[in-house]
Design a protein around this motif. Structure first.
Motif, PDB file in Angstrom:
ATOM      1  N   ASP A  35       0.799  -1.250   0.000  1.00  0.00           N
ATOM      2  CA  ASP A  35       0.000   0.000   0.000  1.00  0.00           C
ATOM      3  C   ASP A  35       0.827   1.294   0.000  1.00  0.00           C
ATOM      4  OD1 ASP A  35      -1.982  -1.909   0.216  1.00  0.00           O
ATOM      5  OD2 ASP A  35      -2.836  -1.163   2.090  1.00  0.00           O
ATOM      6  N   PHE A  64      -1.928   7.316   1.384  1.00  0.00           N
ATOM      7  CA  PHE A  64      -1.249   7.017   2.653  1.00  0.00           C
ATOM      8  C   PHE A  64       0.012   7.857   2.838  1.00  0.00           C
ATOM      9  CE2 PHE A  64      -3.432   2.823   1.837  1.00  0.00           C
ATOM     10  CZ  PHE A  64      -4.410   3.015   2.798  1.00  0.00           C
ATOM     11  N   LEU A 108      -5.607   9.685   3.848  1.00  0.00           N
ATOM     12  CA  LEU A 108      -5.364   8.960   5.109  1.00  0.00           C
ATOM     13  C   LEU A 108      -3.853   8.894   5.303  1.00  0.00           C
ATOM     14  CD1 LEU A 108      -6.017   7.252   7.555  1.00  0.00           C
ATOM     15  CD2 LEU A 108      -6.891   5.458   6.064  1.00  0.00           C
ATOM     16  N   ASP A 161      -4.507  -0.958  -1.713  1.00  0.00           N
ATOM     17  CA  ASP A 161      -5.811  -0.852  -1.079  1.00  0.00           C
ATOM     18  C   ASP A 161      -6.732  -0.295  -2.172  1.00  0.00           C
ATOM     19  OD1 ASP A 161      -6.878  -1.310   1.564  1.00  0.00           O
ATOM     20  OD2 ASP A 161      -7.126   0.861   1.816  1.00  0.00           O
ATOM     21  N   HIS A 201     -10.663   0.324  -2.811  1.00  0.00           N
ATOM     22  CA  HIS A 201     -12.055   0.298  -2.353  1.00  0.00           C
ATOM     23  C   HIS A 201     -13.016   0.883  -3.386  1.00  0.00           C
ATOM     24  CE1 HIS A 201     -10.555  -0.737   1.570  1.00  0.00           C
ATOM     25  NE2 HIS A 201      -9.972   0.422   1.773  1.00  0.00           N
ATOM     26  N   TRP A 254     -12.673   4.938   8.570  1.00  0.00           N
ATOM     27  CA  TRP A 254     -11.599   5.745   8.005  1.00  0.00           C
ATOM     28  C   TRP A 254     -12.177   6.875   7.146  1.00  0.00           C
ATOM     29  CZ3 TRP A 254      -7.273   4.386  10.266  1.00  0.00           C
ATOM     30  CH2 TRP A 254      -7.083   3.058  10.661  1.00  0.00           C
ATOM     31  N   HIS A 288     -10.767   6.758   1.236  1.00  0.00           N
ATOM     32  CA  HIS A 288      -9.376   6.650   0.774  1.00  0.00           C
ATOM     33  C   HIS A 288      -9.264   5.534  -0.252  1.00  0.00           C
ATOM     34  CE1 HIS A 288      -9.724   3.520   3.850  1.00  0.00           C
ATOM     35  NE2 HIS A 288      -8.760   2.892   3.202  1.00  0.00           N
ATOM     36  N   TYR A 333      -7.336  -5.391   5.484  1.00  0.00           N
ATOM     37  CA  TYR A 333      -5.986  -4.887   5.774  1.00  0.00           C
ATOM     38  C   TYR A 333      -4.966  -5.869   5.226  1.00  0.00           C
ATOM     39  CZ  TYR A 333      -8.325  -1.956   9.337  1.00  0.00           C
ATOM     40  OH  TYR A 333      -9.133  -1.070   9.993  1.00  0.00           O
ATOM     41  N   LEU A 379       3.087   0.514   4.086  1.00  0.00           N
ATOM     42  CA  LEU A 379       2.182   1.326   4.905  1.00  0.00           C
ATOM     43  C   LEU A 379       0.874   0.560   5.127  1.00  0.00           C
ATOM     44  CD1 LEU A 379       2.698   4.620   2.843  1.00  0.00           C
ATOM     45  CD2 LEU A 379       3.903   3.961   4.949  1.00  0.00           C
ATOM     46  N   ALA A 380       0.294   0.626   6.253  1.00  0.00           N
ATOM     47  CA  ALA A 380       0.821   1.210   7.479  1.00  0.00           C
ATOM     48  C   ALA A 380       1.251   0.059   8.395  1.00  0.00           C
ATOM     49  CB  ALA A 380      -0.261   2.041   8.172  1.00  0.00           C
ATOM     50  N   PHE A 435      -1.444  -1.573  10.582  1.00  0.00           N
ATOM     51  CA  PHE A 435      -2.664  -2.112   9.968  1.00  0.00           C
ATOM     52  C   PHE A 435      -2.285  -3.082   8.847  1.00  0.00           C
ATOM     53  CE2 PHE A 435      -4.103   1.476  12.419  1.00  0.00           C
ATOM     54  CZ  PHE A 435      -5.228   0.941  13.040  1.00  0.00           C
ATOM     55  N   CYS A 436      -2.126  -2.587   7.648  1.00  0.00           N
ATOM     56  CA  CYS A 436      -1.971  -3.524   6.526  1.00  0.00           C
ATOM     57  C   CYS A 436      -0.666  -4.310   6.557  1.00  0.00           C
ATOM     58  CB  CYS A 436      -2.169  -2.791   5.211  1.00  0.00           C
ATOM     59  SG  CYS A 436      -3.897  -2.258   5.032  1.00  0.00           S
ATOM     60  N   ILE A 453       0.365   4.353  11.562  1.00  0.00           N
ATOM     61  CA  ILE A 453      -0.665   5.363  11.830  1.00  0.00           C
ATOM     62  C   ILE A 453      -0.693   5.675  13.328  1.00  0.00           C
ATOM     63  CG2 ILE A 453      -3.156   5.816  11.783  1.00  0.00           C
ATOM     64  CD1 ILE A 453      -3.338   4.018   9.266  1.00  0.00           C
TER      65      ILE A 453
HETATM   66  C1  VGL Z   1      -4.811   0.767   5.628  1.00  0.00           C
HETATM   67  C2  VGL Z   1      -6.415   1.699   6.963  1.00  0.00           C
HETATM   68  C3  VGL Z   1      -7.360   1.517   5.999  1.00  0.00           C
HETATM   69  C4  VGL Z   1      -3.376   0.377   5.443  1.00  0.00           C
HETATM   70  C5  VGL Z   1      -5.760   0.554   4.647  1.00  0.00           C
HETATM   71  O1  VGL Z   1      -2.908   0.283   4.286  1.00  0.00           O
HETATM   72  O2  VGL Z   1      -2.696   0.172   6.478  1.00  0.00           O
HETATM   73  N1  VGL Z   1      -5.146   1.326   6.781  1.00  0.00           N
HETATM   74  N2  VGL Z   1      -7.033   0.935   4.840  1.00  0.00           N
END
Ligand code: VGL
Ligand code: ZN
Length: 201
Positions: A12, A17, A23, A50, A52, A82, A85, A119, A150-151, A154-155, A180
């Motif tokens: 990601d 990001f 985000l 990512d 969406h 979130w 994004h 994630y 990133l991040a 999370f991911c 994050i």
């Molecule tokens: C992510 C929050 C929402 C990430 C993706 O890439 O860490 N974080 N979507």
């Protein structure tokens, strides 16, 4: 050190990001030169995005009365909400323009089911829907993954933990990640990673 059976998973590294994005991860773009420099050492490189649809259930804007970074409950469990994004096909969802990985072999997109977040690059947040990445790596004889991007909390963390769950050995390369850090999520991620047997390099 990577072997011929190691894959680098670059998670990601997308405009949303990075600073200026929807985000933004603090100092997120700092991973770009670090990743560019390490990539030539890997015979196998996979990127993730990512990705969406508009109106995705992980967006606070899809929930009346909710603000970004609040929690909600989804059928599969708790979910952070979130800012909008990485909407499919937008500039925010594009990879950072300075990321230079022409030899990347696969780009795996995730989070494209409107009602389920993802994630992890291996498994959606319902924990049962697979992305196909484990099968791809296995068919190619890969046994180990190094995860960057990133991040961190999370991911990156979810991808590394699911790599272990799928039978790969996994490391997170800290200098090539940024987090994050929402409500202590960085410390929690590192302790979860350690407990899962993910190496921290
Ligand atoms: C992510 C929050 C929402 C990430 C993706 O890439 O860490 N974080 N979507
Ligand atoms: Zn997302």
């Amino acid at each position: 050190m990577p072997t011929p059976f190691t894959a680098l998973i670059v998670v990601d590294v997308q405009n949303d990001f990075c600073p200026g994005g929807a985000l933004a991860v603090p100092d997120g773009a700092a991973v770009v030169p670090v990743i560019n420099e390490m990539v030539p050492r890997y015979a196998n490189v996979v990127l993730t995005q990512d990705w969406h649809p508009a109106g995705h259930a992980s967006f606070a804007s899809a929930h009346a009365g909710k603000a970004p970074f609040e929690m909600t409950t989804m059928p599969y469990g708790p979910q952070v909400l979130w800012p909008d994004h990485c909407v499919q096909g937008t500039e925010g969802a594009a990879l950072h323009k300075d990321l230079f990985i022409p030899q990347a072999q696969l780009i795996i997109r995730k989070g494209y089911h409107v009602g389920v977040d993802s994630y992890s690059a291996f498994r959606e947040a319902d924990r049962v829907t697979h992305t196909g990445l484990a099968g791809y790596l296995r068919e190619r004889g890969i046994t180990e993954v190094h995860v960057v991007g990133l991040a961190t909390d999370f991911c990156v963390a979810w991808t590394a933990m699911d790599a272990v769950a799928a039978g790969f050995s996994a490391s997170v390369i800290e200098s090539a990640c940024r987090g994050i850090d929402l409500g202590g999520s960085m410390a929690r991620a590192w302790s979860d990673l350690e407990a899962a047997g993910v190496r921290r390099i």
